[in-house]
Design an enzyme around this catalytic site. Structure first.
Site, mmCIF file in Angstrom:
data_model
loop_
_atom_site.group_PDB
_atom_site.id
_atom_site.type_symbol
_atom_site.label_atom_id
_atom_site.label_comp_id
_atom_site.label_asym_id
_atom_site.label_seq_id
_atom_site.Cartn_x
_atom_site.Cartn_y
_atom_site.Cartn_z
ATOM 1 N NE ARG A 1 -0.714 -0.248 4.935
ATOM 2 C CZ ARG A 1 -0.985 0.416 6.055
ATOM 3 N NH1 ARG A 1 -1.875 1.366 6.073
ATOM 4 N NH2 ARG A 1 -0.382 0.093 7.177
ATOM 5 C CB SER B 1 -5.747 3.050 5.975
ATOM 6 O OG SER B 1 -5.965 3.514 7.293
ATOM 7 C CD GLU C 1 -17.539 1.632 1.744
ATOM 8 O OE1 GLU C 1 -18.772 1.505 1.864
ATOM 9 O OE2 GLU C 1 -16.825 2.026 2.692
ATOM 10 C CG PHE D 1 -15.059 -1.687 3.410
ATOM 11 C CD1 PHE D 1 -15.937 -2.429 4.199
ATOM 12 C CD2 PHE D 1 -13.999 -1.058 4.017
ATOM 13 C CE1 PHE D 1 -15.741 -2.522 5.572
ATOM 14 C CE2 PHE D 1 -13.796 -1.147 5.388
ATOM 15 C CZ PHE D 1 -14.664 -1.879 6.176
ATOM 16 C CG HIS E 1 -5.904 -2.397 5.130
ATOM 17 N ND1 HIS E 1 -5.333 -1.383 4.386
ATOM 18 C CD2 HIS E 1 -5.635 -2.109 6.426
ATOM 19 C CE1 HIS E 1 -4.743 -0.534 5.191
ATOM 20 N NE2 HIS E 1 -4.898 -0.949 6.433
ATOM 21 C CG ASP F 1 -9.029 -3.442 12.036
ATOM 22 O OD1 ASP F 1 -8.940 -3.063 13.228
ATOM 23 O OD2 ASP F 1 -8.897 -2.680 11.065
ATOM 24 N NE ARG G 1 -2.658 -2.428 9.662
ATOM 25 C CZ ARG G 1 -2.315 -2.927 10.852
ATOM 26 N NH1 ARG G 1 -2.302 -4.233 11.033
ATOM 27 N NH2 ARG G 1 -2.001 -2.143 11.855
#
Lengths: 273, 311
Positions: free
Chosen positions: B7, B34, B55, B80, B106, B114, B164
């Site tokens: 990322r 993020s 989204e 998402f 992610h 998470d 991530r």
């Protein structure tokens, strides 16, 4: 006010669109006549008065864009595009048939003049947000028009898009809500009421204009006013009659997605003379 | 060993890309810090659009940009992007073949703490079944940067899977990424490890240890899951006669399935698949999760030994 001649012309075109709708859905044996007929006057006005488009050059960069977010009303869009000259009127009889460029729901890859593939409700509306933002970014003054169904606003995505349009002050976006009051399972207020619509759109930061969606003078006034609004998007809530123009289809939810039989097509065309 | 999160590489590449291509616009859904699109947002605020936590509209708006001649990069977490907005990707981006680049971060178990609700393990499967969708899973930062540039030059929808955590840099500057081309990272005649994403580094480690045991394992990096480099897969199966796939994804529908589809129709060989065994993830540190769910070099080694016994 529009002059008499212009008014007559748009009226005549609307009648033509209705004839095409009944004929093509009848020939297809399936499709959505009710919500196509309710939108005929508005599409006639848009394509024959309001919008800058060039049928000879469908991808002309400066054109106004129209997206039919209630994609199931494809017949009215195809009728308008054919009458405008984007493709031959004869093509309309191929609606929904194998190898036709006229798909059951609008397909931008197949049909000249179709700006966005739609059918899954709410999706076309979001696409117009991107189009309007792109126009602003490029400092172009073309406008984006989008038509939503009243049942369509039950989709959450519609409100995501509504929020974005006002946040980004998209005054180059003019939406029309075809408020015919009926969806597949019946009266919209019985299925899942979207009311109060006017207040909802206002609360989302939109300028709201309410009109009779079959009165061309009111349609004309609404778009004239919409063009003057600055710094926010405009929602024209057009009260319409599902199946408008064909007496036995009017206000009948059953005609949302049912094709008329040959004798019904005949009967309808007599009324649409 | 130098490390970098894919990322982060994405964020840096976007800024470079933004400088040379004015048609590039970036959209995010309240996760720019993020997904690392924040760098582009800072450099080119007029071309960055935060669509909020919405989204479905993010994807639809990106489609509208593409229909207007822009090259939109739409970013959010993979869970998402592919989950929440699947219909929008399928119908508004895939169906009209619009030039949208979905750069989803992610992905996989390595989201970590998470937990399972945020660990997307089905995205490769979901995206590769959409006709015309290009699916890219970079193995490190170097490949990510090149993949972003390649995606911007490719006409049509692209899904890019990003992660991530910081992961080892595998490639040097001589590496040349090409959409649809696998890269052979290590020669070997006994068994082929075909890996994607973060599992490529694990595969290399496994191959090294296997060598100490006298087993020569080839390592093939599949960074483009679709279109798949069928020739490279068939060739390496012919050469080794045994294949192990490795991915940070459900074993259903991902790299392992894609490789199996190719081999079963062209050159069936014994095969083992390393991946998440059709389950959801949970909270934990990325490394702990990889350990618990069997995605470490030692698991690849075990699979290699198993497949060799079936040869």
């Amino acid at each position: 006010m529009m002059d008499e001649q212009q008014l007559k012309f748009i009226e005549e075109k609307a009648k033509k669109l209705r004839q095409h709708i009944v004929k093509m859905v009848g020939a297809a044996g399936s499709g959505h006549p009710g919500g196509s007929l309710s939108a005929a006057d508005i599409l006639s006005y848009l394509f024959f008065k309001e919008m800058k488009v060039d049928p000879e050059n469908p991808r002309w960069s400066e054109r106004d864009r129209f997206v039919l977010s209630k994609g199931h009303a494809a017949p009215v869009l195809y009728a308008a595009l054919a009458e405008k000259g984007f493709f031959p009127v004869e093509d309309l009889s191929s609606l929904r048939k194998i190898n036709s460029h006229l798909q059951g729901h609008p397909d931008m890859k197949k049909t000249p003049g179709v700006e966005m593939s739609t059918g899954s409700l709410g999706t076309g509306f979001s696409a117009t947000i991107g189009m309007a933002l792109a126009a602003k970014l490029d400092k172009k003054d073309y406008r984006i028009f989008v038509m939503l169904g009243d049942g369509e606003v039950q989709e959450g995505q519609v409100w995501e898009a509504a929020m974005a349009a006002s946040h980004y002050k998209l005054d180059n976006l003019i939406a029309v809500l075809d408020y015919n009051g009926l969806q597949i399972d019946g009266n919209i207020n019985d299925v899942l009421s979207p009311e109060p619509l006017n207040e909802k759109w206002r609360a989302f930061g939109w300028e709201v204009i309410e009109i009779d969606g079959h009165n061309l003078e009111e349609i004309h006034m609404a778009f004239t006013k919409a063009n003057e609004i600055k710094d926010k998007p405009v929602m024209i809530i057009a009260k319409t009659i599902k199946g408008k123009g064909v007496s036995f289809m009017e206000n009948e939810a059953g005609w949302h997605g049912t094709a008329p039989k040959p004798e019904e097509v005949e009967k309808a065309l007599l009324e649409l003379q | 060993m130098e490390k970098m999160a894919t990322r982060d590489a994405y964020g840096k590449a976007l800024v470079e890309l933004g400088k040379i291509n004015k048609d590039v616009v970036v959209l995010d859904a309240d996760l720019s810090g993020s997904t690392k699109t924040a760098g582009f947002a800072k450099e080119f605020p007029e071309r960055f659009f935060n669509m909020g936590i919405a989204e479905q509209n993010l994807m639809g708006t990106a489609a509208g940009f593409a229909a207007s001649g822009k090259i939109p990069f739409a970013s959010t977490f993979a869970i998402f992007a592919c989950g929440r907005a699947y219909d929008q990707i399928r119908n508004t981006i895939g169906y009209p073949k619009l030039n949208v680049k979905i750069a989803a971060s992610h992905a996989g178990l390595t989201v970590g703490e998470d937990g399972g609700s945020h660990q997307m393990l089905e995205d490769i499967s979901l995206m590769r079944t959409i006709p015309g969708m290009t699916v890219i899973v970079p193995a490190d930062g170097v490949e990510t940067k090149q993949a972003i540039f390649a995606a911007s030059e490719h006409q049509g929808p692209v899904y890019i899977r990003l992660g991530r955590p910081s992961i080892p840099i595998i490639f040097d500057d001589r590496y040349k990424f090409e959409i649809g081309k696998a890269s052979l990272l290590k020669e070997g005649k006994d068994v082929a490890i075909i890996a994607t994403g973060i599992m490529v580094a694990e595969a290399l480690e496994a191959a090294k240890e296997l060598e100490a045991q006298g087993i020569e394992a080839a390592v093939l990096n599949i960074s483009t899951i679709k279109p798949l480099d069928k020739e490279a897969i068939i060739q390496i199966a012919q050469k080794t006669g045994a294949v192990v796939t490795a991915e940070e994804h459900n074993i259903i529908g991902g790299l392992g399935s894609a490789v199996a589809e190719v081999l079963v129709e062209n050159y069936p060989v014994p095969m083992e698949r390393i991946g998440v065994q059709d389950t959801f993830g949970e909270s934990g540190k990325p490394d702990e999760l990889l350990e618990k769910y069997g995605l470490k070099a030692k698991n690849i080694i075990g699979a290699c030994q198993k497949v060799l016994n079936r040869k």
